[in-house]
Design a protein around this motif. Sequence first.
Motif, PDB file in Angstrom:
ATOM      1  N   UNK A   6      19.860  13.801  -2.431  1.00  0.00           N
ATOM      2  CA  UNK A   6      18.966  13.616  -1.493  1.00  0.00           C
ATOM      3  C   UNK A   6      18.853  12.088  -1.319  1.00  0.00           C
ATOM      4  N   UNK A   7      19.190  11.478  -2.093  1.00  0.00           N
ATOM      5  CA  UNK A   7      18.966   9.828  -2.001  1.00  0.00           C
ATOM      6  C   UNK A   7      19.511   9.210  -1.011  1.00  0.00           C
ATOM      7  N   UNK A   8      18.817   8.336  -0.305  1.00  0.00           N
ATOM      8  CA  UNK A   8      19.405   7.474   0.725  1.00  0.00           C
ATOM      9  C   UNK A   8      19.035   6.070   0.607  1.00  0.00           C
ATOM     10  N   UNK A   9      20.186   5.228   0.626  1.00  0.00           N
ATOM     11  CA  UNK A   9      20.381   3.901   0.242  1.00  0.00           C
ATOM     12  C   UNK A   9      20.160   3.059   1.483  1.00  0.00           C
ATOM     13  N   UNK A  10      19.434   3.413   2.614  1.00  0.00           N
ATOM     14  CA  UNK A  10      19.577   2.775   4.013  1.00  0.00           C
ATOM     15  C   UNK A  10      18.045   2.031   3.632  1.00  0.00           C
ATOM     16  N   UNK A  11      17.180   2.222   2.799  1.00  0.00           N
ATOM     17  CA  UNK A  11      15.872   1.418   2.679  1.00  0.00           C
ATOM     18  C   UNK A  11      15.862   0.859   1.341  1.00  0.00           C
ATOM     19  N   UNK A  12      16.110  -0.487   1.315  1.00  0.00           N
ATOM     20  CA  UNK A  12      15.898  -1.119  -0.007  1.00  0.00           C
ATOM     21  C   UNK A  12      14.511  -1.488  -0.307  1.00  0.00           C
ATOM     22  N   UNK A  13      14.420  -1.218  -1.691  1.00  0.00           N
ATOM     23  CA  UNK A  13      13.044  -1.507  -2.211  1.00  0.00           C
ATOM     24  C   UNK A  13      12.377  -3.070  -2.231  1.00  0.00           C
ATOM     25  N   UNK A  14      11.138  -3.130  -2.213  1.00  0.00           N
ATOM     26  CA  UNK A  14      10.856  -4.783  -2.275  1.00  0.00           C
ATOM     27  C   UNK A  14      10.486  -5.056  -3.866  1.00  0.00           C
ATOM     28  N   UNK A  15      10.034  -6.098  -4.196  1.00  0.00           N
ATOM     29  CA  UNK A  15       9.984  -6.689  -5.571  1.00  0.00           C
ATOM     30  C   UNK A  15       8.634  -7.256  -5.260  1.00  0.00           C
ATOM     31  N   UNK A  16       8.009  -7.689  -6.785  1.00  0.00           N
ATOM     32  CA  UNK A  16       6.894  -8.110  -6.911  1.00  0.00           C
ATOM     33  C   UNK A  16       6.492  -9.633  -6.217  1.00  0.00           C
ATOM     34  N   UNK A  17       7.622 -10.515  -6.055  1.00  0.00           N
ATOM     35  CA  UNK A  17       7.699 -11.577  -5.488  1.00  0.00           C
ATOM     36  C   UNK A  17       7.661 -11.542  -3.837  1.00  0.00           C
ATOM     37  N   UNK A  18       8.013 -10.455  -3.171  1.00  0.00           N
ATOM     38  CA  UNK A  18       7.811 -10.514  -1.876  1.00  0.00           C
ATOM     39  C   UNK A  18       6.456 -10.437  -1.289  1.00  0.00           C
ATOM     40  N   UNK A  19       6.158 -10.852  -0.168  1.00  0.00           N
ATOM     41  CA  UNK A  19       5.125 -10.992   0.526  1.00  0.00           C
ATOM     42  C   UNK A  19       4.472  -9.598   1.389  1.00  0.00           C
ATOM     43  N   UNK A  20       3.287  -9.813   1.536  1.00  0.00           N
ATOM     44  CA  UNK A  20       2.795  -8.667   2.480  1.00  0.00           C
ATOM     45  C   UNK A  20       3.619  -8.550   3.588  1.00  0.00           C
ATOM     46  N   UNK A  21       3.802  -9.691   4.345  1.00  0.00           N
ATOM     47  CA  UNK A  21       4.435  -9.827   5.634  1.00  0.00           C
ATOM     48  C   UNK A  21       5.722  -9.010   5.520  1.00  0.00           C
ATOM     49  N   UNK A  22       6.693  -9.361   4.427  1.00  0.00           N
ATOM     50  CA  UNK A  22       7.921  -8.724   4.369  1.00  0.00           C
ATOM     51  C   UNK A  22       7.837  -7.170   4.359  1.00  0.00           C
ATOM     52  N   UNK A  23       6.747  -6.793   3.408  1.00  0.00           N
ATOM     53  CA  UNK A  23       6.589  -5.262   3.321  1.00  0.00           C
ATOM     54  C   UNK A  23       6.090  -4.938   4.802  1.00  0.00           C
ATOM     55  N   UNK A  24       5.263  -5.499   5.441  1.00  0.00           N
ATOM     56  CA  UNK A  24       4.893  -4.774   6.627  1.00  0.00           C
ATOM     57  C   UNK A  24       6.265  -4.765   7.688  1.00  0.00           C
ATOM     58  N   UNK A  25       7.101  -6.085   7.465  1.00  0.00           N
ATOM     59  CA  UNK A  25       8.276  -5.818   8.572  1.00  0.00           C
ATOM     60  C   UNK A  25       9.164  -4.796   8.169  1.00  0.00           C
TER      61      UNK A  25
END
Length: 220
Positions: A6-25
Amino acid sequence: MLAIEMVADVIPPVNTSDTIQKVIDRMAEFRVRHLPIVNEEQFLGLIAEDDFIAETNSQTQIGSLALSLVNPFVLEDQHIYDVIRIFAALKLTVVPVLDAKGAYLGLITINALTENFAQLTSAERPGGIIVLEIDNKNNSLAHMAQIVESDNAQVLSSYVSTFPDSTKLEVTLKVNKQDISAILATFMRYEYTIKATFNHSGDNDNSRERYDSLMNYLNL
């Protein structure tokens, strides 16, 4: 059905150096409220909206945030029921999938879970649904299947519901026939209690009328 299927590759993960704004977007783009944090292949945790809602600086790196969820994930060989349990217990919108060594493989979205569960239960296939109420001691799925098969039909899926402080069980059968009147008559002949029936045969379906007529006939 296993988690890895059931794994989907359409949503990439984030990493620790990403900003809150990037996560929100990214959450807004994919319409989710959770994202996995992954550095290379190492899964570090699942960030939720609540983890940064009080942070005023949108350029803060997410590696500095405290995560409210304690590493929710499933292993690649876990069953879909385990995936459903985690989704329901933690009210998640995604669940990360790891291999036996803890490496991140991808994630399962709530949409992917719904689609696969529909396939597992044959929800998309036409047919009738029979809900039986039985005593705990009389729970013989084999006998129920024999009754269905006696009318040249097959059980596509089934599940059992239990109730607290009760010896009664509710058994739901999905069969591959839309006209289930003969099957219902056989269940009644074996003194099963029919709690409800449903029929997937379109807008002009008259199964309810046929069922009511059958009940009136049997009560004569």
